[in-house]
Design an enzyme around this catalytic site. Structure first.
Site, mmCIF file in Angstrom:
data_model
loop_
_atom_site.group_PDB
_atom_site.id
_atom_site.type_symbol
_atom_site.label_atom_id
_atom_site.label_comp_id
_atom_site.label_asym_id
_atom_site.label_seq_id
_atom_site.Cartn_x
_atom_site.Cartn_y
_atom_site.Cartn_z
ATOM 1 N N CYS A 149 32.306 -2.356 35.186
ATOM 2 C CA CYS A 149 32.780 -3.453 36.032
ATOM 3 C C CYS A 149 31.628 -4.210 36.683
ATOM 4 C CB CYS A 149 33.754 -2.927 37.080
ATOM 5 S SG CYS A 149 33.160 -1.480 37.993
ATOM 6 N N TYR A 150 30.702 -3.500 37.297
ATOM 7 C CA TYR A 150 29.536 -4.170 37.884
ATOM 8 C C TYR A 150 28.728 -4.936 36.828
ATOM 9 C CZ TYR A 150 29.832 -1.822 42.507
ATOM 10 O OH TYR A 150 30.195 -1.396 43.753
#
Length: 343
Positions: A149-150
């Site tokens: 996600c990051y």
């Protein structure tokens, strides 16, 4: 088509269920866990009652693969590799949402994930599934390593600047914030309500496993880009990621030129919206969208890029379905055109 989800009861697994249940070509969903569990998925999660049903079956490699056309591994790090290690059929289509097959150097995996990989040689079979930058490779691959996600929010923000050689190498600083769901559904001291409510905290400074993932991809765009500074934070919200990315510009550039650069770079990317105002996480909540806002600071000669996504969708399950669509030769937005939830 028949689709299997291993780890269906986790947060990413639940989002896969929600979206695949609405997907126009999916006829059947099968749910699996590594241990036997006779419970129906709707018994565990009552919000699925009368909408989705099916038992959580024990994963048996050959049998379970034969029951499905495509497999999603919504499992924790270390679990996906144990599953893939026992799969001999290279024609099966697998999309792995864990970090087990993202890194291409075994030594880095061992260091950053603090464990040994049981079948690292199979990593070479996996394509990094960042669709906006790797679409052609995804089209011909049977094995996809879904990005973290990051990294999704961060790479989408900074990659156009590196591609156009507009920033000084190794000047990238990523200040990122995530909702609590990014830690998974397991309860621990970090995710405990009393520790997160009305609280904002940094964690894993210089030690987060997404650092080498981001660096690996950025160095593919520009081999001189070797290092980033990355600081993740937990925000007191359920879902969402905001990445604020700073870098030093090689030369003066106007905000209008930055807007045009990003719009041109992502003109064929259905899920990227280049904003002329600063986005917030609520703007993409519950969607597969990524909103990006670039700006140049003449005073400091730095470029700041704001990028927001829903960590469970564009940062996990939605991007996995986007990759599935590309693998199957479908328009990438198939089954993913729903708008963000607001308020």
């Amino acid at each position: 088509m028949k689709v299997g989800i291993v780890g269906a009861s986790g947060y990413s697994g639940l989002e896969l269920i929600r979206m695949l249940n609405m997907h126009p070509i999916i006829d059947e969903l099968n749910f699996y866990a590594l241990t036997s569990n006779a419970n129906d998925i709707s018994d565990i999660y009552p919000h699925l009652k009368s909408i989705v049903k099916g038992p959580i079956q024990k994963w048996v490699a050959d049998q379970s693969i034969n029951e499905n056309h495509i497999i999603f591994l919504a499992t924790p790090h270390g679990v996906s590799s144990e599953i893939v290690m026992n799969i001999s059929d290279e024609n099966v289509k697998i999309i792995d949402l864990s970090g087990d097959f993202r890194l291409k150097e075994e030594q880095k995996y061992n260091k950053w994930y603090k464990s040994n990989h049981p079948c690292f040689s199979k990593t070479s079979n996996f394509t990094y599934g960042l669709a906006e930058w790797n679409k052609e490779e995804i089209k011909t691959s049977n094995f996809i390593a879904n990005p973290g996600c990051y990294p999704t929010a961060s790479i989408l923000a900074i990659a156009p600047l590196l591609k156009e050689n507009l920033i000084v190498e190794n000047s990238i600083i990523i200040d990122a914030k995530s909702g609590i769901s990014g830690a998974g559904k397991g309860s621990n001291e970090v995710t405990h309500f009393t520790n997160r409510n009305d609280n904002f905290a940094a964690y894993k400074i210089h030690d987060h496993q997404h650092i080498p993932e981001i660096e690996q991809f950025l160095s593919m765009i520009n081999p001189k880009e070797n290092y980033i500074t990355f600081t993740p934070h937990l925000a007191p919200m359920t879902r969402g990621i905001m990445a604020t990315v700073y870098s030093t510009a090689r030369e003066m550039i106007t905000n209008e030129e930055l807007q045009e650069l990003y719009k041109e770079m992502y003109k064929d990317s259905y899920f990227i919206r280049i904003r002329d105002s600063i986005p917030c996480t609520k703007d993409v909540y519950g969607s597969n969208l990524c909103d990006i806002y670039p700006a140049f600071d003449e005073r400091t000669n730095r470029i700041t890029v704001i990028s927001v996504i829903d960590n469970l969708i564009k940062g996990a399950a939605g991007q996995a379905i986007q990759n599935m669509n590309i693998m199957l030769g479908l328009p990438e937005e198939t089954g993913l055109t729903f708008t963000p939830i607001f308020p």
